[in-house]
Design a protein around this motif. Structure first.
Motif, PDB file in Angstrom:
ATOM      1  N   PHE A 206      12.726   4.674  -4.726  1.00  0.00           N
ATOM      2  CA  PHE A 206      14.288   4.660  -4.746  1.00  0.00           C
ATOM      3  C   PHE A 206      14.566   3.506  -5.614  1.00  0.00           C
ATOM      4  O   PHE A 206      15.508   3.503  -6.541  1.00  0.00           O
ATOM      5  N   ILE A 207      13.902   2.269  -5.447  1.00  0.00           N
ATOM      6  CA  ILE A 207      13.976   1.055  -6.019  1.00  0.00           C
ATOM      7  C   ILE A 207      13.774   1.108  -7.622  1.00  0.00           C
ATOM      8  O   ILE A 207      14.237   0.672  -8.489  1.00  0.00           O
ATOM      9  N   ARG A 208      12.564   1.959  -7.713  1.00  0.00           N
ATOM     10  CA  ARG A 208      11.730   2.185  -8.813  1.00  0.00           C
ATOM     11  C   ARG A 208      12.846   3.112  -9.830  1.00  0.00           C
ATOM     12  O   ARG A 208      13.314   2.810 -11.072  1.00  0.00           O
ATOM     13  N   LEU A 209      13.487   3.881  -9.002  1.00  0.00           N
ATOM     14  CA  LEU A 209      14.402   4.964  -9.985  1.00  0.00           C
ATOM     15  C   LEU A 209      15.737   4.129 -10.490  1.00  0.00           C
ATOM     16  O   LEU A 209      16.224   4.560 -11.295  1.00  0.00           O
ATOM     17  N   LEU A 210      16.046   2.962  -9.738  1.00  0.00           N
ATOM     18  CA  LEU A 210      17.178   2.306 -10.064  1.00  0.00           C
ATOM     19  C   LEU A 210      16.756   1.178 -11.085  1.00  0.00           C
ATOM     20  O   LEU A 210      17.546   0.469 -11.638  1.00  0.00           O
ATOM     21  N   GLY A 211      15.581   1.354 -11.589  1.00  0.00           N
ATOM     22  CA  GLY A 211      15.238   0.467 -12.660  1.00  0.00           C
ATOM     23  C   GLY A 211      14.594  -0.772 -12.214  1.00  0.00           C
ATOM     24  O   GLY A 211      14.950  -2.035 -12.920  1.00  0.00           O
ATOM     25  N   ASP A 212      14.567  -1.013 -10.772  1.00  0.00           N
ATOM     26  CA  ASP A 212      14.528  -2.248 -10.474  1.00  0.00           C
ATOM     27  C   ASP A 212      13.153  -2.794  -9.760  1.00  0.00           C
ATOM     28  O   ASP A 212      12.912  -3.677  -8.973  1.00  0.00           O
ATOM     29  N   LYS A 213      12.067  -2.221 -10.127  1.00  0.00           N
ATOM     30  CA  LYS A 213      10.630  -2.167  -9.934  1.00  0.00           C
ATOM     31  C   LYS A 213      10.333  -3.863  -9.882  1.00  0.00           C
ATOM     32  O   LYS A 213       9.770  -4.259  -8.849  1.00  0.00           O
ATOM     33  N   ASP A 214      11.034  -4.679 -10.853  1.00  0.00           N
ATOM     34  CA  ASP A 214      10.666  -5.921 -10.900  1.00  0.00           C
ATOM     35  C   ASP A 214      11.304  -6.769  -9.723  1.00  0.00           C
ATOM     36  O   ASP A 214      10.966  -7.882  -9.369  1.00  0.00           O
ATOM     37  N   LYS A 215      12.109  -6.125  -9.034  1.00  0.00           N
ATOM     38  CA  LYS A 215      13.037  -6.821  -7.802  1.00  0.00           C
ATOM     39  C   LYS A 215      12.230  -6.692  -6.661  1.00  0.00           C
ATOM     40  O   LYS A 215      12.663  -7.209  -5.494  1.00  0.00           O
ATOM     41  N   ILE A 216      11.026  -5.910  -6.603  1.00  0.00           N
ATOM     42  CA  ILE A 216      10.323  -5.711  -5.227  1.00  0.00           C
ATOM     43  C   ILE A 216       9.565  -7.092  -5.128  1.00  0.00           C
ATOM     44  O   ILE A 216       8.489  -7.614  -5.904  1.00  0.00           O
ATOM     45  N   SER A 217      10.001  -7.908  -4.176  1.00  0.00           N
ATOM     46  CA  SER A 217       9.589  -9.157  -3.873  1.00  0.00           C
ATOM     47  C   SER A 217       8.452  -9.050  -2.805  1.00  0.00           C
ATOM     48  O   SER A 217       7.924  -7.919  -2.283  1.00  0.00           O
ATOM     49  N   ALA A 218       7.469 -10.332  -2.612  1.00  0.00           N
ATOM     50  CA  ALA A 218       6.588 -10.293  -1.495  1.00  0.00           C
ATOM     51  C   ALA A 218       7.043  -9.865  -0.099  1.00  0.00           C
ATOM     52  O   ALA A 218       6.467  -9.241   0.302  1.00  0.00           O
ATOM     53  N   GLU A 219       8.164 -10.298   0.171  1.00  0.00           N
ATOM     54  CA  GLU A 219       8.886  -9.865   1.403  1.00  0.00           C
ATOM     55  C   GLU A 219       8.992  -8.410   1.376  1.00  0.00           C
ATOM     56  O   GLU A 219       8.482  -7.794   2.417  1.00  0.00           O
ATOM     57  N   ILE A 220       9.689  -7.865   0.409  1.00  0.00           N
ATOM     58  CA  ILE A 220       9.843  -6.265   0.388  1.00  0.00           C
ATOM     59  C   ILE A 220       8.545  -5.490   0.553  1.00  0.00           C
ATOM     60  O   ILE A 220       7.901  -4.670   1.184  1.00  0.00           O
ATOM     61  N   SER A 221       7.566  -6.169  -0.548  1.00  0.00           N
ATOM     62  CA  SER A 221       6.051  -5.475  -0.235  1.00  0.00           C
ATOM     63  C   SER A 221       5.559  -5.619   1.012  1.00  0.00           C
ATOM     64  O   SER A 221       4.819  -4.604   1.476  1.00  0.00           O
ATOM     65  N   ASN A 222       5.455  -6.622   1.801  1.00  0.00           N
ATOM     66  CA  ASN A 222       5.122  -6.674   3.272  1.00  0.00           C
ATOM     67  C   ASN A 222       5.682  -5.523   3.946  1.00  0.00           C
ATOM     68  O   ASN A 222       4.901  -5.005   4.749  1.00  0.00           O
ATOM     69  N   CYS A 223       7.179  -5.363   3.920  1.00  0.00           N
ATOM     70  CA  CYS A 223       7.569  -4.426   4.761  1.00  0.00           C
ATOM     71  C   CYS A 223       7.195  -3.123   4.556  1.00  0.00           C
ATOM     72  O   CYS A 223       6.612  -2.301   5.341  1.00  0.00           O
ATOM     73  N   LEU A 224       7.141  -2.560   3.161  1.00  0.00           N
ATOM     74  CA  LEU A 224       6.958  -1.325   2.633  1.00  0.00           C
ATOM     75  C   LEU A 224       5.294  -0.847   3.017  1.00  0.00           C
ATOM     76  O   LEU A 224       5.169   0.133   3.392  1.00  0.00           O
ATOM     77  N   TYR A 225       4.501  -1.888   2.748  1.00  0.00           N
ATOM     78  CA  TYR A 225       3.080  -1.693   2.733  1.00  0.00           C
ATOM     79  C   TYR A 225       2.780  -1.397   4.418  1.00  0.00           C
ATOM     80  O   TYR A 225       2.160  -0.312   4.722  1.00  0.00           O
ATOM     81  N   ALA A 226       3.669  -2.048   5.466  1.00  0.00           N
ATOM     82  CA  ALA A 226       3.417  -1.665   6.764  1.00  0.00           C
ATOM     83  C   ALA A 226       3.519  -0.250   7.122  1.00  0.00           C
ATOM     84  O   ALA A 226       2.992   0.383   7.756  1.00  0.00           O
ATOM     85  N   GLY A 227       4.766   0.276   6.509  1.00  0.00           N
ATOM     86  CA  GLY A 227       5.150   1.570   6.915  1.00  0.00           C
ATOM     87  C   GLY A 227       4.155   2.561   6.351  1.00  0.00           C
ATOM     88  O   GLY A 227       3.974   3.294   6.985  1.00  0.00           O
ATOM     89  N   ILE A 228       3.620   2.193   5.160  1.00  0.00           N
ATOM     90  CA  ILE A 228       2.696   3.193   4.723  1.00  0.00           C
ATOM     91  C   ILE A 228       1.419   3.198   5.173  1.00  0.00           C
ATOM     92  O   ILE A 228       0.999   4.176   5.510  1.00  0.00           O
TER      93      ILE A 228
END
Ligand code: 5GP
Ligand code: MN
Length: 331
Positions: free
Chosen positions: A140-162
């Motif tokens: 969703f974030i990538r489709l909005l063209g915002d891959k660069d806005k994926i911070s460490a905070e966001i990464s930790n949350c998304l990694y946990a769910g995967i």
């Protein structure tokens, strides 16, 4: 349409399903951090509490628990201009919150990977082939063209769910793309080893004793390639049960040679129900089984449901169903 919606500042509420798991709470927090970084006011409102082993996630202190902070939750929901519903696809999955959320004036966006999505959202991003809602939030974030806005905070949350929804990358929903997403999340700051430890290496004596009890209670029905576990409220109490303690117990049935259908029945005296988890290997659809007989649903190989009967009545009813599935289970 999403881009246009997000081009003006919004008041956003992000909602996981009741009894949120790693994917539900990880996707909500990950998305909420992203939306906040765009300048929106975003908050996660959870129908109820979630396990302590998920409470290391950045933003966890700001999650509003509908049961504990009811007036704050109601205000956020009623004032929201945009509501995201994550990791579920039917408003019956949010328990006591259903009424107020259904009546909320906000525009709804659903992001979810379960079967048979409902039609309550103005925008529905539903894909049952996805490993997790967290992988979808990344998309969703990538489709909005915002891959660069994926911070460490966001990464930790998304990694946990995967990690949690793929059983540490072993379920068949794990694709090459899942691994590419996870690789990117690690490069963006997800602390993979720490996350794994926080989620899986947090046993208490009570939980291990409860596991012992569960395994002792396991009934194996070779003729039906089925194994089921029961845990009564008394057994939970004796072993100092805390939310999340029974996570993963159901999977032990499937580790038995020849078993392809595993079930756990857990009594919840407070709610007057028996909560049920179903798991399968291969083509046997526990989603359909749960949907047809136990007011539930989920995925082909992992689903949940509930029963209003007593524990004994529930297992009796379950056993009475098995004969008509014998051929499917044997196939
Ligand atoms: P678990 O057994 O781990 O609670 O859930 C397995 C899967 O089934 C998850 O994807 C979860 O969202 C879904 N699920 C669990 N309980 C229910 C339920 O009562 N209704 C529906 N529709 N899905 C459920
Ligand atoms: Mn999920």
């Amino acid at each position: 349409m999403v881009k246009k919606l997000l081009s003006d500042p919004q008041k956003i509420v992000v909602i996981p399903h009741k009894n949120p798991d790693g994917d539900a709470i990880g996707s909500c927090l990950g998305l909420s951090h992203y939306l906040t970084s765009l300048g929106h006011k975003s908050v996660v409102v959870s129908p109820n509490d979630y396990p302590d082993f998920l409470k290391w996630m950045p933003g966890t202190e700001e999650v509003i628990n509908f049961e504990k902070k009811n007036s704050e939750a109601l205000q956020a929901i009623n004032e929201a201009t945009l509501i995201f519903t994550l990791d579920f696809n039917d408003l019956s999955r949010i328990g006591q919150m259903q009424e107020v959320v259904t009546a909320a004036p906000a525009t709804f966006i659903m992001i979810d990977h379960h079967q048979s999505p409902g039609s309550y959202a103005a925008i529905t991003y539903s894909d049952v082939a996805m490993s997790s809602t967290c992988e979808m939030v990344y998309n969703f974030i990538r489709l909005l063209g915002d891959k660069d806005k994926i911070s460490a905070e966001i990464s930790n949350c998304l990694y946990a769910g995967i990690v949690t929804d793929t059983g540490s990358f072993k379920y068949s929903s794990t694709t090459g793309e899942t691994h590419r997403v996870v690789a990117d999340l690690i490069e963006k700051g997800a602390r993979n080893t720490e996350i794994h430890n926080s989620i899986y290496d947090t046993n208490t004596p009570g939980r291990l004793h409860l596991l012992g009890c569960a395994l002792k209670n396991m009934v194996i029905l070779q003729d039906y390639k089925t194994a089921y576990i029961t845990l009564s409220q008394d057994e939970l109490d004796t072993n100092h049960f805390k939310k999340g303690d029974t996570e993963g117990f159901v999977n032990y049935g499937l580790t038995l040679r020849g078993i392809r259908f595993a079930v756990i029945f857990i009594e919840n005296r407070e709610e007057g129900i028996v909560k049920i988890s179903f798991r399968s290997e291969g083509d046997f659809s526990v989603n359909e089984f749960a949907r047809s007989h136990f007011d539930g649903g989920g995925h082909t190989n992992a689903a949940g449901g509930k029963s209003d009967r007593s524990m004994e009545g529930t297992t009796e009813y379950f056993l009475s169903l098995l004969d008509s599935y014998k051929d499917q289970l044997k196939a």
